[in-house]
Design an enzyme around this catalytic site. Sequence first.
Site, PDB file in Angstrom:
ATOM      1  N   HIS A   1       0.814  -1.221   0.000  1.00  0.00           N
ATOM      2  CA  HIS A   1       0.000   0.000   0.000  1.00  0.00           C
ATOM      3  C   HIS A   1       0.846   1.270   0.000  1.00  0.00           C
ATOM      4  O   HIS A   1       0.335   2.367  -0.217  1.00  0.00           O
ATOM      5  CB  HIS A   1      -0.992   0.004   1.176  1.00  0.00           C
ATOM      6  CG  HIS A   1      -0.388   0.322   2.510  1.00  0.00           C
ATOM      7  ND1 HIS A   1      -0.081  -0.648   3.435  1.00  0.00           N
ATOM      8  CD2 HIS A   1      -0.026   1.507   3.077  1.00  0.00           C
ATOM      9  CE1 HIS A   1       0.436  -0.064   4.515  1.00  0.00           C
ATOM     10  NE2 HIS A   1       0.485   1.236   4.326  1.00  0.00           N
TER      11      HIS A   1
ATOM     12  N   ASP B   1     -11.441 -10.119  -0.067  1.00  0.00           N
ATOM     13  CA  ASP B   1     -11.410 -10.277   1.391  1.00  0.00           C
ATOM     14  C   ASP B   1     -10.017 -10.520   1.965  1.00  0.00           C
ATOM     15  O   ASP B   1      -9.794 -10.294   3.151  1.00  0.00           O
ATOM     16  CB  ASP B   1     -12.335 -11.431   1.826  1.00  0.00           C
ATOM     17  CG  ASP B   1     -13.807 -11.104   1.580  1.00  0.00           C
ATOM     18  OD1 ASP B   1     -14.141  -9.908   1.529  1.00  0.00           O
ATOM     19  OD2 ASP B   1     -14.598 -12.050   1.444  1.00  0.00           O
TER      20      ASP B   1
ATOM     21  N   SER C   1       4.453   2.005   8.535  1.00  0.00           N
ATOM     22  CA  SER C   1       3.988   0.950   7.624  1.00  0.00           C
ATOM     23  C   SER C   1       5.103   0.541   6.671  1.00  0.00           C
ATOM     24  O   SER C   1       5.832   1.394   6.165  1.00  0.00           O
ATOM     25  CB  SER C   1       2.793   1.443   6.805  1.00  0.00           C
ATOM     26  OG  SER C   1       1.685   1.690   7.621  1.00  0.00           O
TER      27      SER C   1
END
Length: 312
Positions: A100, A169, A245
């Site tokens: 991400h 998911d 992150s």
Amino acid sequence: QLPLPSVSDLENFLSYETVYENGTRTSTEVYFRDFDVQTEHAVIMDSHTRRKREVYGTDSRFTIADKQFVTNYPFSTSVKVSTGCTGILVSPKHVLTAAHCIHDGKDYIKGVKKLRVGILKLRSKRGGKKRKGSKKRNRRSLEIKPSFQWTRVKRTQVPKGWFKGVSEDVAVDYDYAILELKRPQKQKFMEIGIIPSVKKVPGSRIHFSGFDDDRPGQLVYRFCSVSDESNDLLYQYCDAQPGSSGSGVYIRLKEPGKKKWKRKIIGVFSGHQWVDVNGVQQDYNVAVRITPLKYAQICFWVHGNYADCRDG
């Protein structure tokens, strides 16, 4: 708890996209031979209660302020990604980070075209590199302090399992990426590895260092015990803030017959993720664990062959 993915699902999730410095994109399909899904997902879920955690109560993070510590192993393996994340050196030319940090699931984020990685090096305030044997003529002008040396990224690789519309998911399970640098780095890197369960590590303890946003320009170290684990994720109570992150999550192991500790990266810190627990959405500090298949994939991205990828 989601059902185990099929072999064809895993092949789809672990297929990947490579982006080169000039903007060229290539897609690589992955196929398995003689593969057993059960061996990939051999972790048994513990029944410990998961609790929400960001930073609360006493902040257990440590700022690595000493200039000698921050530029020496293992802290020197932590790097800053120009999009606002952290990464960790896994070879002289490769950085492991969170997917991400460069891709939002739909497309590459702003700043990826000129993606850079910052590595802390000791430099004088005048801008020159520290030289051995240099005379101390003016202490103020020659004061040594750590500063970032930036290197361009020439190639990125992201598993398709992270892309929206591919895994849905379980996208967070594939929140990892490799960045290949234009110039190799001289400092020691950290190896990646696999462990069947963090519970088998003394104290179930993990460690990671990152460039948290609330402490700009400073490297922040923390350690904590893993509260719970699934086949692909580690749920933990480590205090963290945005900016950390992409940090490499590692463990310390004593090697048989040796006095020194061995550190191995076993996951990538993803951040505060929304997780479905008994039908209720809650957010936790989550790290993506390196499974045997992910290890093989990351190792192949780094080395370009599987011959060097047999020692997880």
